[in-house]
Design a protein around this motif. Structure first.
Motif, PDB file in Angstrom:
ATOM      1  N   VAL A   6      40.484  52.561  29.453  1.00 36.86           N
ATOM      2  CA  VAL A   6      41.047  52.203  30.759  1.00 36.86           C
ATOM      3  C   VAL A   6      41.457  53.485  31.465  1.00 36.86           C
ATOM      4  O   VAL A   6      42.467  54.106  31.138  1.00 36.86           O
ATOM      5  N   GLY A   7      40.654  53.889  32.431  1.00 38.36           N
ATOM      6  CA  GLY A   7      40.886  55.136  33.155  1.00 38.36           C
ATOM      7  C   GLY A   7      39.864  56.187  32.759  1.00 38.36           C
ATOM      8  O   GLY A   7      39.566  56.368  31.573  1.00 38.36           O
ATOM      9  N   TYR A   8      39.325  56.892  33.767  1.00 33.92           N
ATOM     10  CA  TYR A   8      38.326  57.925  33.478  1.00 33.92           C
ATOM     11  C   TYR A   8      38.580  59.158  34.330  1.00 33.92           C
ATOM     12  O   TYR A   8      37.677  59.776  34.882  1.00 33.92           O
ATOM     13  N   VAL A  31      34.364  50.956  30.300  1.00 33.91           N
ATOM     14  CA  VAL A  31      35.359  51.821  30.926  1.00 33.91           C
ATOM     15  C   VAL A  31      35.869  51.136  32.187  1.00 33.91           C
ATOM     16  O   VAL A  31      35.074  50.632  32.995  1.00 33.91           O
ATOM     17  N   VAL A  32      37.175  51.128  32.367  1.00 33.90           N
ATOM     18  CA  VAL A  32      37.770  50.551  33.571  1.00 33.90           C
ATOM     19  C   VAL A  32      38.015  51.662  34.579  1.00 33.90           C
ATOM     20  O   VAL A  32      38.755  52.621  34.308  1.00 33.90           O
ATOM     21  N   THR A  33      37.387  51.564  35.733  1.00 33.44           N
ATOM     22  CA  THR A  33      37.642  52.478  36.838  1.00 33.44           C
ATOM     23  C   THR A  33      37.146  51.838  38.126  1.00 33.44           C
ATOM     24  O   THR A  33      36.082  51.199  38.143  1.00 33.44           O
ATOM     25  N   ARG A  34      37.906  52.007  39.193  1.00 34.17           N
ATOM     26  CA  ARG A  34      37.505  51.463  40.490  1.00 34.17           C
ATOM     27  C   ARG A  34      36.833  52.530  41.365  1.00 34.17           C
ATOM     28  O   ARG A  34      36.241  52.200  42.385  1.00 34.17           O
ATOM     29  N   SER A  35      36.936  53.772  40.990  1.00 30.93           N
ATOM     30  CA  SER A  35      36.424  54.860  41.802  1.00 30.93           C
ATOM     31  C   SER A  35      34.904  54.972  41.697  1.00 30.93           C
ATOM     32  O   SER A  35      34.369  55.097  40.592  1.00 30.93           O
ATOM     33  N   PRO A  36      34.188  54.930  42.827  1.00 27.30           N
ATOM     34  CA  PRO A  36      32.730  55.116  42.767  1.00 27.30           C
ATOM     35  C   PRO A  36      32.343  56.450  42.131  1.00 27.30           C
ATOM     36  O   PRO A  36      31.355  56.523  41.387  1.00 27.30           O
ATOM     37  N   GLU A  37      33.137  57.491  42.393  1.00 28.31           N
ATOM     38  CA  GLU A  37      32.847  58.795  41.797  1.00 28.31           C
ATOM     39  C   GLU A  37      32.987  58.738  40.278  1.00 28.31           C
ATOM     40  O   GLU A  37      32.142  59.256  39.542  1.00 28.31           O
ATOM     41  N   ARG A  38      34.050  58.092  39.798  1.00 25.66           N
ATOM     42  CA  ARG A  38      34.246  57.964  38.350  1.00 25.66           C
ATOM     43  C   ARG A  38      33.138  57.112  37.730  1.00 25.66           C
ATOM     44  O   ARG A  38      32.682  57.387  36.618  1.00 25.66           O
ATOM     45  N   CYS A  39      32.717  56.077  38.426  1.00 30.01           N
ATOM     46  CA  CYS A  39      31.624  55.241  37.912  1.00 30.01           C
ATOM     47  C   CYS A  39      30.351  56.068  37.732  1.00 30.01           C
ATOM     48  O   CYS A  39      29.626  55.907  36.743  1.00 30.01           O
ATOM     49  N   PHE A  52      34.090  48.487  34.523  1.00 33.78           N
ATOM     50  CA  PHE A  52      34.771  47.290  34.987  1.00 33.78           C
ATOM     51  C   PHE A  52      35.816  47.705  36.013  1.00 33.78           C
ATOM     52  O   PHE A  52      36.367  48.810  35.938  1.00 33.78           O
ATOM     53  N   ASP A  53      36.132  46.807  36.958  1.00 29.50           N
ATOM     54  CA  ASP A  53      37.084  47.163  38.001  1.00 29.50           C
ATOM     55  C   ASP A  53      38.508  46.737  37.676  1.00 29.50           C
ATOM     56  O   ASP A  53      39.423  46.959  38.474  1.00 29.50           O
ATOM     57  N   SER A  54      38.713  46.154  36.483  1.00 26.59           N
ATOM     58  CA  SER A  54      40.065  45.762  36.093  1.00 26.59           C
ATOM     59  C   SER A  54      40.138  45.636  34.579  1.00 26.59           C
ATOM     60  O   SER A  54      39.126  45.414  33.898  1.00 26.59           O
ATOM     61  N   LEU A  55      41.370  45.783  34.054  1.00 28.86           N
ATOM     62  CA  LEU A  55      41.572  45.564  32.622  1.00 28.86           C
ATOM     63  C   LEU A  55      41.241  44.125  32.258  1.00 28.86           C
ATOM     64  O   LEU A  55      40.656  43.861  31.198  1.00 28.86           O
ATOM     65  N   SER A  56      41.599  43.191  33.126  1.00 27.23           N
ATOM     66  CA  SER A  56      41.319  41.783  32.853  1.00 27.23           C
ATOM     67  C   SER A  56      39.832  41.539  32.640  1.00 27.23           C
ATOM     68  O   SER A  56      39.426  40.829  31.708  1.00 27.23           O
ATOM     69  N   ALA A  57      39.006  42.150  33.484  1.00 27.99           N
ATOM     70  CA  ALA A  57      37.554  41.967  33.347  1.00 27.99           C
ATOM     71  C   ALA A  57      37.047  42.580  32.043  1.00 27.99           C
ATOM     72  O   ALA A  57      36.167  42.011  31.367  1.00 27.99           O
ATOM     73  N   LEU A  58      37.589  43.734  31.674  1.00 26.74           N
ATOM     74  CA  LEU A  58      37.200  44.344  30.405  1.00 26.74           C
ATOM     75  C   LEU A  58      37.588  43.446  29.238  1.00 26.74           C
ATOM     76  O   LEU A  58      36.778  43.213  28.319  1.00 26.74           O
ATOM     77  N   LEU A  59      38.806  42.915  29.257  1.00 26.91           N
ATOM     78  CA  LEU A  59      39.258  42.045  28.171  1.00 26.91           C
ATOM     79  C   LEU A  59      38.403  40.790  28.088  1.00 26.91           C
ATOM     80  O   LEU A  59      38.096  40.299  26.992  1.00 26.91           O
ATOM     81  N   ASP A  60      38.004  40.257  29.241  1.00 28.99           N
ATOM     82  CA  ASP A  60      37.143  39.069  29.259  1.00 28.99           C
ATOM     83  C   ASP A  60      35.789  39.335  28.598  1.00 28.99           C
ATOM     84  O   ASP A  60      35.158  38.421  28.066  1.00 28.99           O
ATOM     85  N   SER A  61      35.348  40.594  28.619  1.00 28.32           N
ATOM     86  CA  SER A  61      34.039  40.933  28.031  1.00 28.32           C
ATOM     87  C   SER A  61      34.075  40.923  26.509  1.00 28.32           C
ATOM     88  O   SER A  61      33.027  40.881  25.868  1.00 28.32           O
ATOM     89  N   GLY A  62      35.279  40.989  25.943  1.00 25.79           N
ATOM     90  CA  GLY A  62      35.419  40.931  24.494  1.00 25.79           C
ATOM     91  C   GLY A  62      35.535  42.289  23.843  1.00 25.79           C
ATOM     92  O   GLY A  62      34.524  42.932  23.572  1.00 25.79           O
TER      93      GLY A  62
END
Length: 338
Positions: A6-8, A31-39, A52-62
């Motif tokens: 979570v964070g890059y 990896v959770v990051t909202r920044s296009p540059e980080r992606c 992923f754009d949120s921790l929740s979405a990452l957790l949902d992925s398993g």
């Protein structure tokens, strides 16, 4: 073990991802990051790893565990979200702004039945590994001084939740507690500057009297345009002095990665080795190996039930107790007893 990052920013990219990749038992699942540059950086550095754009979405992925390396003021809520979902957590330091908040997070993790480890990776620094090997040659240890100056004004975390004491100070205090045991008293001085985000400590000197009888001092700066990594240790049988480098960080910044050749990873430069001096004379001490990947190796084993976690929350709280005391001492001018 499937692990999410979570964070890059600099932390996730330089201090986490390369060492996760060096541990075969771990799959970096996202990896959770909202920044296009980080992606784009994730895509280039870690081909095939989704973002992923949120921790929740990452957790949902398993995932089985997450490492949270976002800015300090965001960590509490993310840790609580992860443990509430039954996921093990590695929290970057400082994993909480103070010891009381750290205890809150530890209680939440214990209630959820998950591991909460603090990323005090600098227990596996090259210099501290070498110091640990030297200590038996020094007899009864009287005094230890550790100085870590960085010429990095732009990387100072500004504002009430930032500051160098919580950042680098957390690591240096943790190293002293690891080497010499719990602190009995703390005296601290902070260098403070005004930033747009608020008053920020940009340097510190903290002295500890340990229950073991050792006196230790840690100091650091970040905006004074000086870079140095030094140890001075004095004991009944002699002394150890080193003026080394931040080995593993330097290697990462050079584009090297531990997974490429772990056997040669994390050794000090030959021209920067420390010197042990005793009644028998002085001798240069060979470098021990620094291995940040060992933190992740131990964490994966703990999740699998094959050993203890590398730095449990209780040990992170002990560091925060010292940092809280150092801050109080700096404000009052008094020595604080723990």
């Amino acid at each position: 073990m499937k692990l999410g990052l979570v964070g890059y920013g600099a932390g996730g990219r330089l201090f986490h991802a390369p060492y996760i990749a060096a541990v075969p038992e771990i799959e970096l699942a996202g990896v959770v990051t909202r920044s296009p540059e980080r992606c784009r950086e994730v895509s280039g550095d870690l081909p095939g790893v989704p973002t992923f754009d949120s921790l929740s979405a990452l957790l949902d992925s398993g995932v089985d565990a997450v490492t949270i390396t976002t800015p300090p003021d965001t960590r509490r809520d993310l840790v609580l979200e992860a443990v509430a979902r039954g996921v093990h957590v590695i929290a970057d330091k400082p994993f909480a702004p103070n010891a009381a908040s750290g205890r809150e997070l530890a209680t939440a993790a214990e209630s959820a039945g998950v591991l909460l480890s603090v990323f005090h990776n600098r227990r596996w620094d090259t210099d501290i590994a070498t110091v640990a090997e030297v200590l038996p040659s020094l007899g009864d240890i009287w005094r230890c001084e550790s100085r870590f100056d960085l010429d990095e004004p732009g990387s100072l975390d500004a504002g009430p939740s930032g500051g160098l004491l919580r950042d680098l100070g957390a690591h240096l205090v943790d190293q002293m507690l690891t080497l010499f045991g719990p602190a009995a008293t703390v005296y601290g001085h902070l260098d403070v500057v005004d930033q747009p985000e608020g008053r920020t400590d940009c340097g510190f000197a903290v002295s500890l009297n340990h229950l073991s009888g050792v006196h230790s001092t840690v100091s650091a700066s970040k905006i004074n345009h000086v870079a140095a990594r030094q140890w001075r240790i004095y004991g009944s049988a002699g002394s150890y002095v080193s003026d080394g480098t931040d080995v593993q960080t330097d290697q990462i910044k050079q584009g090297l990665r531990p997974a490429d050749n772990l056997d040669s990873w994390g050794y000090e430069r030959q021209d920067r080795l420390g010197v042990l001096s005793t009644a028998k004379g002085s001798m240069t001490i060979p470098s021990a190996q620094g291995r940040y990947d060992e933190y992740y190796r131990q964490f994966a084993a703990a999740v699998d039930g094959r050993g203890p976690q590398p730095v449990p929350a209780s040990e992170g709280i002990a560091v925060l107790d010292v940092l809280d005391a150092a801050r109080r001492s700096s404000e009052t001018g008094d020595t604080v007893r723990l």
